[in-house]
Design a protein around this motif. Structure first.
Motif, PDB file in Angstrom:
ATOM      1  N   TYR A  17     -23.260   5.554   6.226  1.00 18.77           N
ATOM      2  CA  TYR A  17     -24.599   5.575   6.806  1.00 18.77           C
ATOM      3  C   TYR A  17     -24.526   6.311   8.133  1.00 18.77           C
ATOM      4  O   TYR A  17     -23.572   6.163   8.889  1.00 18.77           O
ATOM      5  CB  TYR A  17     -25.127   4.153   7.011  1.00 18.77           C
ATOM      6  N   SER A  21     -29.510   5.134  10.692  1.00 18.37           N
ATOM      7  CA  SER A  21     -29.454   3.939   9.837  1.00 18.37           C
ATOM      8  C   SER A  21     -28.677   2.822  10.519  1.00 18.37           C
ATOM      9  O   SER A  21     -29.077   1.655  10.475  1.00 18.37           O
ATOM     10  CB  SER A  21     -28.794   4.265   8.492  1.00 18.37           C
ATOM     11  N   ARG A  22     -27.584   3.170  11.155  1.00 22.66           N
ATOM     12  CA  ARG A  22     -26.780   2.159  11.846  1.00 22.66           C
ATOM     13  C   ARG A  22     -27.531   1.562  13.030  1.00 22.66           C
ATOM     14  O   ARG A  22     -27.495   0.346  13.248  1.00 22.66           O
ATOM     15  CB  ARG A  22     -25.457   2.773  12.322  1.00 22.66           C
ATOM     16  N   LEU A  24     -30.765   1.276  13.414  1.00 21.03           N
ATOM     17  CA  LEU A  24     -31.803   0.392  12.896  1.00 21.03           C
ATOM     18  C   LEU A  24     -31.202  -0.903  12.354  1.00 21.03           C
ATOM     19  O   LEU A  24     -31.718  -1.998  12.607  1.00 21.03           O
ATOM     20  CB  LEU A  24     -32.618   1.107  11.816  1.00 21.03           C
ATOM     21  N   HIS A  25     -30.097  -0.807  11.619  1.00 19.07           N
ATOM     22  CA  HIS A  25     -29.446  -1.988  11.052  1.00 19.07           C
ATOM     23  C   HIS A  25     -28.969  -2.938  12.149  1.00 19.07           C
ATOM     24  O   HIS A  25     -29.273  -4.132  12.128  1.00 19.07           O
ATOM     25  CB  HIS A  25     -28.259  -1.550  10.182  1.00 19.07           C
ATOM     26  N   MET A  28     -31.650  -4.692  14.149  1.00 19.78           N
ATOM     27  CA  MET A  28     -32.193  -5.836  13.422  1.00 19.78           C
ATOM     28  C   MET A  28     -31.241  -7.023  13.473  1.00 19.78           C
ATOM     29  O   MET A  28     -31.687  -8.167  13.573  1.00 19.78           O
ATOM     30  CB  MET A  28     -32.511  -5.455  11.979  1.00 19.78           C
ATOM     31  N   VAL A  68     -39.394  -2.631  13.401  1.00 21.88           N
ATOM     32  CA  VAL A  68     -38.086  -2.027  13.087  1.00 21.88           C
ATOM     33  C   VAL A  68     -37.865  -2.025  11.573  1.00 21.88           C
ATOM     34  O   VAL A  68     -37.337  -1.056  11.020  1.00 21.88           O
ATOM     35  CB  VAL A  68     -36.936  -2.735  13.840  1.00 21.88           C
ATOM     36  N   ALA A  69     -38.292  -3.090  10.893  1.00 24.34           N
ATOM     37  CA  ALA A  69     -38.152  -3.138   9.430  1.00 24.34           C
ATOM     38  C   ALA A  69     -38.966  -2.027   8.772  1.00 24.34           C
ATOM     39  O   ALA A  69     -38.501  -1.378   7.824  1.00 24.34           O
ATOM     40  CB  ALA A  69     -38.585  -4.506   8.899  1.00 24.34           C
ATOM     41  N   ARG A  72     -37.204   1.140   9.369  1.00 27.17           N
ATOM     42  CA  ARG A  72     -36.007   1.177   8.532  1.00 27.17           C
ATOM     43  C   ARG A  72     -36.353   1.535   7.086  1.00 27.17           C
ATOM     44  O   ARG A  72     -35.632   2.304   6.438  1.00 27.17           O
ATOM     45  CB  ARG A  72     -35.313  -0.185   8.602  1.00 27.17           C
ATOM     46  N   TRP A  75     -37.204   5.226   7.027  1.00 33.35           N
ATOM     47  CA  TRP A  75     -35.986   6.015   7.157  1.00 33.35           C
ATOM     48  C   TRP A  75     -35.169   5.964   5.860  1.00 33.35           C
ATOM     49  O   TRP A  75     -34.657   6.983   5.390  1.00 33.35           O
ATOM     50  CB  TRP A  75     -35.151   5.548   8.350  1.00 33.35           C
ATOM     51  N   ALA A  76     -35.051   4.774   5.272  1.00 34.62           N
ATOM     52  CA  ALA A  76     -34.299   4.635   4.018  1.00 34.62           C
ATOM     53  C   ALA A  76     -34.934   5.494   2.922  1.00 34.62           C
ATOM     54  O   ALA A  76     -34.218   6.142   2.147  1.00 34.62           O
ATOM     55  CB  ALA A  76     -34.244   3.173   3.591  1.00 34.62           C
ATOM     56  N   TYR A 103     -35.433  -6.951   2.186  1.00 38.26           N
ATOM     57  CA  TYR A 103     -36.509  -6.096   2.671  1.00 38.26           C
ATOM     58  C   TYR A 103     -37.874  -6.763   2.443  1.00 38.26           C
ATOM     59  O   TYR A 103     -38.747  -6.724   3.309  1.00 38.26           O
ATOM     60  CB  TYR A 103     -36.486  -4.722   1.994  1.00 38.26           C
TER      61      TYR A 103
END
Length: 195
Positions: A17, A21-22, A24-25, A28, A68-69, A72, A75-76, A103
């Motif tokens: 990733y 992505s990192r 955002l992960h 969270m 943020v979700a 995310r 972005w995903a 999710y």
């Protein structure tokens, strides 16, 4: 200038990733830690919003988590074809199902809180911005969100929130199982060095 064969560290790739992505992960992860620490203090110590800023910050932090979700998810979706594969078989299917459920809960839990705030007529402000206006009471919405209260002394928002915590713990445990027992690169894809 980057050659066409060099991976962009900001974007996802089949091997790992990317930085976005990192970010955002792990953002969270921190927000969830704050949320569940506050709710743990509420349950164990019987603290309320007036007793601790930790408990009182639950709603604004929950809305931050929702934002943020959503970022995310967007972005995903933009990285869908670039992202690491979950593989094949039963473990891969379980990983996909677990991620999908996480999710769904990341969106449903704060949405239920917003629905309850709107239905109660309180409305909701976030960082001085009016997200939901006050004054529009919809008691049936509040009753629906609080529908599990009689049986479990917990609202649907709370029940699904604790279910989400169980999934998060399972998610983290499986990452450790992959790393220490199965000895594969699953954890490194999100937490390992950027190559």
């Amino acid at each position: 200038m980057m050659s066409p064969n060099t991976l962009n560290p900001w974007l996802d790739s089949p091997a790992r990733y990317g930085r976005i992505s990192r970010l955002l992960h792990w953002s969270m992860v921190l927000l969830f830690f704050w949320q569940f620490l506050g709710m743990g203090a509420k349950v164990v110590l019987d603290w309320g919003p007036r007793d601790s800023w930790l408990v009182g910050s639950h709603a604004p932090m929950g809305f931050a988590l929702l934002l943020v979700a959503l970022l995310r998810l967007l972005w995903a979706a933009s990285q869908w074809r670039r992202r690491p594969s979950h593989g094949r078989g039963l473990i891969a299917w379980a990983a996909k199902a677990g991620h999908g459920l996480l999710y769904a809960l990341m969106l449903a839990v704060p949405a239920l809180a917003l629905l309850r705030a709107y239905g109660s007529g309180r409305g909701f402000d976030w960082l001085g911005w009016s997200v939901l206006p006050a004054g529009h009471k919809q008691p049936e919405w509040v009753q629906w969100v609080n529908s599990t209260r009689d049986a479990l002394d917990m609202s649907l928002h709370g029940l699904l929130g604790w279910a989400m915590l169980a999934l998060i713990v399972g998610h983290a445990a499986m990452a450790l199982v992959h790393h220490f027992w199965l000895k594969d690169d699953t954890l490194r894809k999100m937490a390992g060095p950027m190559r």
